[in-house]
Design a protein around this motif. Structure first.
Motif, PDB file in Angstrom:
ATOM      1  N   GLN A  50       0.830  -1.206   0.000  1.00 45.96           N
ATOM      2  CA  GLN A  50       0.000   0.000   0.000  1.00 45.96           C
ATOM      3  C   GLN A  50       0.866   1.258   0.000  1.00 45.96           C
ATOM      4  OE1 GLN A  50      -2.169  -1.113   3.527  1.00 45.96           O
ATOM      5  NE2 GLN A  50      -3.973  -1.721   2.342  1.00 45.96           N
ATOM      6  N   SER A  60      -4.486   4.779  -4.060  1.00 47.59           N
ATOM      7  CA  SER A  60      -4.714   3.707  -3.103  1.00 47.59           C
ATOM      8  C   SER A  60      -5.695   2.740  -3.756  1.00 47.59           C
ATOM      9  CB  SER A  60      -5.272   4.238  -1.774  1.00 47.59           C
ATOM     10  OG  SER A  60      -6.519   4.864  -1.986  1.00 47.59           O
ATOM     11  N   ALA A  61      -5.695   1.517  -3.267  1.00 47.07           N
ATOM     12  CA  ALA A  61      -6.578   0.504  -3.861  1.00 47.07           C
ATOM     13  C   ALA A  61      -6.812  -0.596  -2.842  1.00 47.07           C
ATOM     14  CB  ALA A  61      -5.954  -0.080  -5.131  1.00 47.07           C
ATOM     15  N   ASP A  62      -7.816  -1.397  -3.111  1.00 45.99           N
ATOM     16  CA  ASP A  62      -8.113  -2.568  -2.303  1.00 45.99           C
ATOM     17  C   ASP A  62      -7.236  -3.706  -2.844  1.00 45.99           C
ATOM     18  OD1 ASP A  62      -9.265  -4.354  -0.586  1.00 45.99           O
ATOM     19  OD2 ASP A  62     -11.209  -4.403  -1.602  1.00 45.99           O
ATOM     20  N   TRP A  64      -5.154  -7.452  -2.763  1.00 41.05           N
ATOM     21  CA  TRP A  64      -5.241  -8.833  -2.292  1.00 41.05           C
ATOM     22  C   TRP A  64      -4.049  -9.614  -2.805  1.00 41.05           C
ATOM     23  CZ3 TRP A  64      -6.356 -12.325  -6.378  1.00 41.05           C
ATOM     24  CH2 TRP A  64      -6.864 -11.742  -7.541  1.00 41.05           C
ATOM     25  N   GLY A  85      -4.948  -5.410  -7.365  1.00 42.50           N
ATOM     26  CA  GLY A  85      -5.782  -4.404  -6.728  1.00 42.50           C
ATOM     27  C   GLY A  85      -6.878  -3.900  -7.621  1.00 42.50           C
ATOM     28  N   HIS A  87     -10.812  -1.275  -7.063  1.00 39.97           N
ATOM     29  CA  HIS A  87     -11.431  -0.199  -6.284  1.00 39.97           C
ATOM     30  C   HIS A  87     -10.401   0.914  -6.043  1.00 39.97           C
ATOM     31  CE1 HIS A  87     -13.863  -3.815  -5.196  1.00 39.97           C
ATOM     32  NE2 HIS A  87     -14.805  -2.994  -5.620  1.00 39.97           N
ATOM     33  N   GLN A  89      -8.530   4.461  -5.891  1.00 37.73           N
ATOM     34  CA  GLN A  89      -8.900   5.817  -5.483  1.00 37.73           C
ATOM     35  C   GLN A  89      -7.712   6.747  -5.663  1.00 37.73           C
ATOM     36  OE1 GLN A  89     -10.120   5.056  -1.434  1.00 37.73           O
ATOM     37  NE2 GLN A  89     -12.262   5.010  -2.040  1.00 37.73           N
ATOM     38  N   ARG A 129     -10.359 -12.156  -6.989  1.00 37.17           N
ATOM     39  CA  ARG A 129     -10.298 -12.098  -5.533  1.00 37.17           C
ATOM     40  C   ARG A 129     -10.906 -13.378  -4.946  1.00 37.17           C
ATOM     41  NH1 ARG A 129      -9.683  -7.959  -2.213  1.00 37.17           N
ATOM     42  NH2 ARG A 129      -9.977  -6.468  -3.899  1.00 37.17           N
TER      43      ARG A 129
END
Length: 152
Positions: A50, A60-62, A64, A85, A87, A89, A129
């Motif tokens: 991150q 930034s991102a979600d 995994w 990643g 989502h 932003q 995911r």
């Protein structure tokens, strides 16, 4: 002995956010690669991924975990933690590390890239995911040919 590092691949449809190494870089100047870097003291691998993503892109991102790759680079190797990643932003910002670009999956085969990039993207391209992370080993054979062997 292994040095922990992270690699981050943000996806947007059939495209991946990659970095084209700055001409001043000692390694991989002018070549496309995933984002990421060293795991700093006191960080876990997700926090490192991150932080590197934010530092290199302003995003930034979600994230995994997609897999791990043990890079056999002699006496001291690398343990690469590969993240995907979505989502995403934020807005992409310039970085002294290199130019940040969205690159289509098929276009990677026609660009100057770090040697293992097409192999890693080929493996994660179909992942989603929740899929179990892969495990791999990367090394050069006696003919200096790169081998990436995935555990099954």
């Amino acid at each position: 002995m292994l040095i922990p590092r992270t690699a981050v691949f943000l996806r947007r449809g059939d495209e991946y956010l990659l970095i084209k190494g700055a001409p001043t870089k000692r390694l991989w100047a002018g070549k496309y690669n995933g984002l990421g870097g060293h795991v700093e003291r006191g960080e876990d691998v997700l926090s490192s991924a991150q932080r590197e993503l934010l530092e290199e892109t302003g995003l930034s991102a979600d994230l995994w975990l997609c897999g791990t790759v043990i890079v056999d680079a002699g006496e001291t190797g690398v343990c690469l933690f590969v993240f995907c990643g979505d989502h995403i932003q934020g807005e992409i910002k310039a970085s002294e590390e290199g130019a940040i670009e969205w690159v289509g999956f098929e276009a990677v085969l026609h660009l100057p890239v770090v040697e293992d990039l097409p192999i890693l993207l080929g493996r994660i391209h179909g992942m989603k995911r929740g899929d179990p992370p892969f495990s791999a080993r990367s090394y050069y054979d006696e003919n200096d040919k790169l081998n990436v062997v995935f555990g099954e």
